[in-house]
Design a protein around this motif. Structure first.
Motif, mmCIF file in Angstrom:
data_model
loop_
_atom_site.group_PDB
_atom_site.id
_atom_site.type_symbol
_atom_site.label_atom_id
_atom_site.label_comp_id
_atom_site.label_asym_id
_atom_site.label_seq_id
_atom_site.Cartn_x
_atom_site.Cartn_y
_atom_site.Cartn_z
ATOM 1 N N ASN A 257 -8.514 -0.452 -0.256
ATOM 2 C CA ASN A 257 -7.089 -0.109 -0.289
ATOM 3 C C ASN A 257 -6.488 -0.697 -1.555
ATOM 4 N N THR A 258 -5.464 -0.057 -2.095
ATOM 5 C CA THR A 258 -4.837 -0.547 -3.326
ATOM 6 C C THR A 258 -4.223 -1.943 -3.129
ATOM 7 N N ASN B 7 -4.436 14.321 -2.120
ATOM 8 C CA ASN B 7 -3.740 13.933 -3.348
ATOM 9 C C ASN B 7 -3.798 15.081 -4.354
ATOM 10 N N PRO C 214 -2.988 9.095 4.600
ATOM 11 C CA PRO C 214 -3.061 9.944 3.411
ATOM 12 C C PRO C 214 -4.086 11.040 3.655
ATOM 13 N N VAL D 1 -9.741 6.945 -4.023
ATOM 14 C CA VAL D 1 -8.822 8.062 -4.266
ATOM 15 C C VAL D 1 -7.803 7.685 -5.341
ATOM 16 N N ALA D 2 -7.381 6.437 -5.363
ATOM 17 C CA ALA D 2 -6.466 5.970 -6.415
ATOM 18 C C ALA D 2 -7.207 5.904 -7.760
ATOM 19 N N PHE E 74 -8.771 3.542 8.091
ATOM 20 C CA PHE E 74 -8.119 4.768 8.555
ATOM 21 C C PHE E 74 -8.481 5.032 10.026
ATOM 22 N N HIS F 146 -8.581 1.670 -4.318
ATOM 23 C CA HIS F 146 -9.139 2.676 -3.412
ATOM 24 C C HIS F 146 -9.745 3.808 -4.261
ATOM 25 N N VAL G 275 -8.512 13.350 0.970
ATOM 26 C CA VAL G 275 -8.953 11.959 1.186
ATOM 27 C C VAL G 275 -10.152 12.024 2.132
ATOM 28 N N ALA H 137 0.849 -1.197 0.000
ATOM 29 C CA ALA H 137 0.000 0.000 0.000
ATOM 30 C C ALA H 137 0.882 1.243 0.000
ATOM 31 N N PHE H 138 0.328 2.356 -0.446
ATOM 32 C CA PHE H 138 1.111 3.592 -0.426
ATOM 33 C C PHE H 138 1.368 4.058 1.000
ATOM 34 N N GLY H 139 0.441 3.752 1.917
ATOM 35 C CA GLY H 139 0.680 4.061 3.326
ATOM 36 C C GLY H 139 1.884 3.298 3.859
ATOM 37 N N THR I 287 0.805 12.256 -3.124
ATOM 38 C CA THR I 287 -0.123 12.283 -1.991
ATOM 39 C C THR I 287 0.617 12.802 -0.765
ATOM 40 N N GLN J 214 -7.340 9.146 -9.430
ATOM 41 C CA GLN J 214 -6.060 9.590 -9.988
ATOM 42 C C GLN J 214 -5.834 9.062 -11.398
ATOM 43 N N ILE K 134 3.240 9.276 -6.253
ATOM 44 C CA ILE K 134 2.381 8.091 -6.413
ATOM 45 C C ILE K 134 2.425 7.635 -7.868
ATOM 46 N N PHE L 80 0.966 12.750 3.049
ATOM 47 C CA PHE L 80 0.641 11.926 4.215
ATOM 48 C C PHE L 80 0.829 12.733 5.478
HETATM 49 O O1 LIG Z 1 -4.694 2.359 -0.953
HETATM 50 C C1 LIG Z 1 -3.556 2.685 -0.582
HETATM 51 O O2 LIG Z 1 -2.532 2.110 -0.953
HETATM 52 C C2 LIG Z 1 -3.433 3.813 0.310
HETATM 53 O O3 LIG Z 1 -2.424 3.955 0.946
HETATM 54 C C3 LIG Z 1 -4.557 4.814 0.343
HETATM 55 C C4 LIG Z 1 -4.359 5.956 -0.637
HETATM 56 C C5 LIG Z 1 -5.373 7.081 -0.369
HETATM 57 O O4 LIG Z 1 -6.371 6.853 0.290
HETATM 58 O O5 LIG Z 1 -5.155 8.188 -0.873
HETATM 59 C C6 LIG Z 1 -3.026 6.530 -0.429
HETATM 60 C C7 LIG Z 1 -2.318 7.084 -1.423
HETATM 61 C C8 LIG Z 1 -2.806 7.105 -2.800
HETATM 62 O O6 LIG Z 1 -3.262 8.416 -3.025
HETATM 63 C C9 LIG Z 1 -3.937 6.168 -3.029
HETATM 64 C C10 LIG Z 1 -4.570 5.559 -2.020
#
Ligand SMILES: O=C(O)C(=O)C[C@]1(C(=O)O)C=C[C@@H](O)C=C1
Length: 210
Positions: free
Chosen positions: A157-158, A85, A82, A136-137, A64, A134, A91, A43-45, A202, A140, A113, A204
């Motif tokens: 989540n991604t 973005n 996050p 938000v992804a 979250f 996700h 978010v 995950a991006f987190g 993004t 994008q 990202i 954080f």
């Molecule tokens: O889904 C993930 O991997 C996350 O960490 C969440 C998340 C987000 O909610 O913005 C984090 C960063 C990216 O912008 C896409 C997804």
């Protein structure tokens, strides 16, 4: 293929600016220092934890809200959330969750990202019809998906979407996620860099107990 303008991608490409950056205060970890994030490895987190708190132990949680609760209750010294973005905007819900609990934003970190289209064995752009990630992804890469007639499918989540696809391979389903997620769950990269702007990032929030 439809153009980005036809897909309305331009409307989503508003750049948010101005988040204050804090200085790089970094206390060395004492004993086991835990930083909570939402999702799973890849995950991006998770990437934000590894990059901005090296040497800390990342703790994967489902939501979250769970990250905020873990910091408020002392189960984790820090949390990585996050907040905003550059393409998709804020978010949803994160700022309210932080405001509702005894936690503060200690630092803000910008993570570039890069989203790729992942697929199970045998999947290709010819077989994939839906793309999970996700929301938000998905926002994008909304222009990229729309131009190819691919339907977005919201997931929590991604990396969790990638994990789910690996557990139930489906050539009609793709996942928008990181290269680390592809490696972690044995998925192929069907298309690289599907985010609608190259400068996608993004912000954080690193949180700690108030
Ligand atoms: O889904 C993930 O991997 C996350 O960490 C969440 C998340 C987000 O909610 O913005 C984090 C960063 C990216 O912008 C896409 C997804």
């Amino acid at each position: 293929m439809r153009s980005a303008a036809e897909c309305g991608a331009g409307a989503r490409c508003r750049r948010r600016g101005g988040a204050a950056r804090h200085g790089g205060r970094r206390d060395p970890p004492r004993g086991v220092s835990v930083v909570a994030y939402q999702g799973a490895p890849g995950a991006f987190g998770h990437a934000a934890c590894l990059r901005f708190l090296p040497g800390w132990t990342p703790l994967a949680l489902a939501r979250f809200e769970d990250v905020v609760a873990a910091v408020a209750d002392g189960a984790a010294e820090r949390g990585m959330l996050p907040a905003e973005n550059s393409i998709a905007g804020a978010v949803p819900g994160v700022a309210d969750m932080v405001a509702a609990r005894p936690v503060v934003v200690r630092a803000r970190h910008d993570l570039p990202i890069e989203l790729h289209l992942l697929g199970a064995a045998g999947a290709s752009l010819a077989t994939i019809r839906r793309v999970a990630s996700h929301p938000v992804a998905l926002a994008q890469c909304a222009g990229w998906l729309c131009a190819r007639g691919l339907a977005p499918e919201p997931a929590t989540n991604t990396a969790l979407a990638a994990l789910a696809l690996a557990g139930a391979p489906d050539p009609a389903l793709g996942v928008a996620a990181s290269e680390n997620a592809a490696e972690a769950y044995g998925l192929a990269i069907v298309a690289r860099d599907i985010h609608d702007r190259a400068d996608n990032l993004t912000t954080f929030w690193e949180i700690e107990r108030a």
